[in-house]
Write an enzyme that holds these catalytic residues in place. Structure first.
Site, PDB file in Angstrom:
ATOM      1  N   SER A 110      10.181   6.123   4.808  1.00 31.18           N
ATOM      2  CA  SER A 110       9.897   5.628   3.461  1.00 31.18           C
ATOM      3  C   SER A 110       9.517   6.733   2.479  1.00 31.18           C
ATOM      4  O   SER A 110       9.520   6.495   1.265  1.00 31.18           O
ATOM      5  CB  SER A 110       8.765   4.594   3.516  1.00 31.18           C
ATOM      6  N   LYS A 180       1.974   6.855   1.014  1.00 28.49           N
ATOM      7  CA  LYS A 180       2.810   6.644  -0.170  1.00 28.49           C
ATOM      8  C   LYS A 180       2.368   7.618  -1.256  1.00 28.49           C
ATOM      9  O   LYS A 180       1.374   8.324  -1.129  1.00 28.49           O
ATOM     10  CB  LYS A 180       2.673   5.208  -0.698  1.00 28.49           C
TER      11      LYS A 180
END
Length: 331
Positions: A110, A180
């Protein structure tokens, strides 16, 4: 000097009668003069001088009786000290992992291309202890806010891996953590329309870190969203392969993450060696006017610094005026 004279360091020549006395049985010991033989003990009964404890037994040596009754302390062997050294190392590793730095392993794609699956990153855990909060552009590790990792397989490490992970010698494999990039912080308004870029407080972000071929948000457009105080909006760099804030807007917080859940900032890739790199903040997050508070903050700081100076100067002027008026009053 007379011929044949001796130096002052040599012994005086013995007289013939003294030589006869010394050579006779029972005569005085050589070098002791003409002492009374009756008062001189036999040679075999001479008592050696007692050791004074100053090491008179020769250069660098110990005198007779030196150290008697005491056993020299032997240095501890390496194998006896090894358990102590290991214990100290483990305690230090645990303290470092708890308060300073912790290693994390990247389990997914990701965050490509910034991070690859299998990379090891080091996370700064110290600055949050002093009240530092995540900033835009930083890559952060945070605990699952609740519902983000539902259905994801959980690793099942063995006992050795659990122990090494607990003390910080191996990346955490059992905790449910995510990584993230921070896009917006508390007070920001973030938005992204299909086909367009991400904007924060009306400013367009130029995002060179996005995975090649990905769009900014075409798979899940969003906004405008006002990020609550004490929370952050996060997105993965591989936008079309990241279940980030966009996909959890139905949960508590509307897809945002509480800063209390943040473990720390990932500041470097530590492994593998050919990928060691610094995880800095992209320049797009430094553009002027990005933060609504950015222009007000310097003015507020300047005002806070100016007020004490003005008050101090005013006090000095009043004191000077009082001193000037005092002599006039006396006159």
């Amino acid at each position: 000097m007379a011929v044949g004279a001796r130096s002052g360091r040599e012994e005086p020549e013995e007289r013939p009668e003294q030589q006869l006395a010394d050579s006779s049985p029972g005569g005085p010991a050589a070098g002791h003069g003409s002492a009374d033989p009756a008062n001189s003990p036999p040679a075999e009964h001479l008592v050696p001088a007692q050791d004074s404890g100053r090491g008179d037994g020769g250069p660098g040596g110990e005198g007779p009786g030196e150290g008697e009754g005491r056993t020299p302390k032997k240095p501890r062997s390496f194998w006896k000290e090894l358990p102590l050294l290991i214990g100290i190392a483990l305690v230090l590793a645990l303290l470092i992992k708890t308060f300073l730095v912790q290693a994390f392993s990247i389990p997914s794609d990701s965050m490509q291309d910034t991070l690859q699956r299998g990379d090891r990153v080091l996370v700064d855990k110290l600055t949050p202890w002093f009240g530092a909060e995540p900033q835009r552009g930083e890559v952060v590790v945070f605990h699952d806010p609740g519902g983000w990792l539902d259905g994801e397989p959980t690793p099942n490490p063995n006992a050795a891996q659990k122990f090494l992970s607990f003390i910080g010698l191996m990346p955490s494999a059992e905790e449910k953590d995510l990584i993230k990039r921070v896009i917006a912080v508390g007070g920001d308004t973030v938005e992204c329309k299909k086909g367009g870029p991400v904007t924060v407080n009306g400013k367009t972000l130029k995002e060179p870190y996005i995975f090649p071929g990905d769009s900014a948000c075409d798979d899940m457009p969003f906004g405008p969203i006002k990020v609550p105080k004490g929370r952050i909006w996060v997105m993965g760099d591989h936008r079309q392969n990241s279940l980030d804030s966009r996909y959890h807007q139905e949960l508590t917080g509307g897809g945002t993450v509480s800063t209390d859940e943040v473990v720390g900032r990932a500041f470097t890739i530590a492994w593998p060696l050919n990928r060691i790199d610094w995880l800095g903040v992209p320049d797009t997050f430094d553009q002027p006017g990005l933060s609504a508070m950015g222009t007000a903050a310097p003015a507020a700081v300047g005002l806070a610094g100016a007020v004490p100076m003005v008050l101090w100067r005013r006090r000095k002027l009043v004191q000077a005026q009082v001193k000037a008026e005092a002599p006039a009053a006396k006159g």
